[in-house]
Design an enzyme around this catalytic site. Sequence first.
Site, PDB file in Angstrom:
ATOM      1  N   GLN A 131       5.949   8.939  -0.654  1.00 51.24           N
ATOM      2  CA  GLN A 131       5.110   8.009  -0.017  1.00 51.24           C
ATOM      3  C   GLN A 131       3.901   8.875   0.492  1.00 51.24           C
ATOM      4  O   GLN A 131       3.074   8.471   1.135  1.00 51.24           O
ATOM      5  CB  GLN A 131       5.718   7.021   0.949  1.00 51.24           C
ATOM      6  CG  GLN A 131       6.450   6.015   0.483  1.00 51.24           C
ATOM      7  CD  GLN A 131       7.274   5.055   1.516  1.00 51.24           C
ATOM      8  OE1 GLN A 131       8.247   5.562   1.995  1.00 51.24           O
ATOM      9  NE2 GLN A 131       6.604   4.030   1.960  1.00 51.24           N
TER      10      GLN A 131
ATOM     11  N   HIS B  56      16.097   1.247  -0.907  1.00 52.82           N
ATOM     12  CA  HIS B  56      14.730   0.882  -0.612  1.00 52.82           C
ATOM     13  C   HIS B  56      14.064   2.104  -0.819  1.00 52.82           C
ATOM     14  O   HIS B  56      13.138   2.478  -1.616  1.00 52.82           O
ATOM     15  CB  HIS B  56      14.211   0.121   0.360  1.00 52.82           C
ATOM     16  CG  HIS B  56      12.660   0.040   0.837  1.00 52.82           C
ATOM     17  ND1 HIS B  56      12.100  -1.237   0.482  1.00 52.82           N
ATOM     18  CD2 HIS B  56      11.839   1.059   0.916  1.00 52.82           C
ATOM     19  CE1 HIS B  56      10.779  -1.005   0.807  1.00 52.82           C
ATOM     20  NE2 HIS B  56      10.523   0.308   1.099  1.00 52.82           N
ATOM     21  N   GLU B  57      14.450   3.246  -0.020  1.00 54.75           N
ATOM     22  CA  GLU B  57      13.976   4.538  -0.173  1.00 54.75           C
ATOM     23  C   GLU B  57      14.257   5.240  -1.406  1.00 54.75           C
ATOM     24  O   GLU B  57      13.275   5.801  -1.855  1.00 54.75           O
ATOM     25  CB  GLU B  57      14.458   5.451   1.090  1.00 54.75           C
ATOM     26  CG  GLU B  57      13.954   4.753   2.268  1.00 54.75           C
ATOM     27  CD  GLU B  57      12.757   4.313   2.573  1.00 54.75           C
ATOM     28  OE1 GLU B  57      11.639   4.948   1.915  1.00 54.75           O
ATOM     29  OE2 GLU B  57      12.195   3.470   3.643  1.00 54.75           O
TER      30      GLU B  57
END
Lengths: 177, 168
Positions: free
Chosen positions: A52, A138-139
């Site tokens: 990210q 999710h990560e």
Amino acid sequence: MAIRIILRVPDERLRQESEPVTRFDAALRLAIDDLEETRQSGPAAVGIAAPQIGWFQRVVIVDVSTKKGVANHGHLILINPEIEHWEGYDIGREGCLSVPDYTGNVIRATRIRLSAQDPQGAPLAFEMEGFEARAVQHELDHLDGLLFIDRVVSRRTDLFQRKVYAARPGAAGGKPT
Amino acid sequence: MLTLVGEDRPGIVARVTSALTEVGCNLGEASMIRLGSSFTIMLMVACPSPGAELEQILTPVAAELHLRLHLDPAGGGLHRHLVPNIQVRVMGADRAGIVAAVTGALARTGFNILELESDVAGDPERPVYIMNIQGCSERTLETLREAVAGLGAEGIAVDIAPVETLIG
């Protein structure tokens, strides 16, 4: 330490697979500091993944301890994390620092067994459930170039009655851990 | 805000959105769903031409597809989302007044409904009404549960749960 720019959709770099960490050195720990500072700088994110911030190595940070009444292992820095076992499933609403102003319902495993390494390279193992397990899944998706929007089943009301889907003894995938 | 309702058939969305795209309209948030045998569209449209012209463009399309057309000037724009923090699931033997009873009790607490969908399930002889609501409330779960507690005696099961949105 520095706050890094968070990549946002439709940035194609979010779609690339991240490489395993092989060197557990000071540079790694400095990059982790940046990742954490970036996570803290925005809206209340319970996790962040290295890609990210444009760092394509298998590193995530998860901390759901700020959520009231949620089982958790505190602040976690997970290097080369792998989910070794999962069971149960549930729908929950997710959003993402990389997908501003959008939330949707996503199916995730309710219990996972996870292995990883710490910033010094030492092995870690966890059993997790619920919100923390959801955050980790999710990560970890980010490390494989996946976003929660790839998994949204409904933006509308959660149609599934959680109680009905509670794991029963002897149910498929209900191996006790 | 563009509203279109009519007998469902394949191709409605494609035909309507092509007509809008051809005149340079930009589409935003939308709800499109089949209810009963009707297809319903509620769609936010940003249009370079004024509303009257939009009506001119859409009237023949609506006529062709046997849709009723309605246009409202809508304020807002994109990025005005509210994130729900409460989910309410309702189930009861189908009868008149369930929605009014539940939403009335919620409204008295200041509950703001963001989404509501409902369906009738079960046997035709013994229909069951199922409703799911997501919304925003600043009140505690206990307060909300107390507000709907009386409905159990009327045969309406109401389950109120928090929605925890995970940001990661």
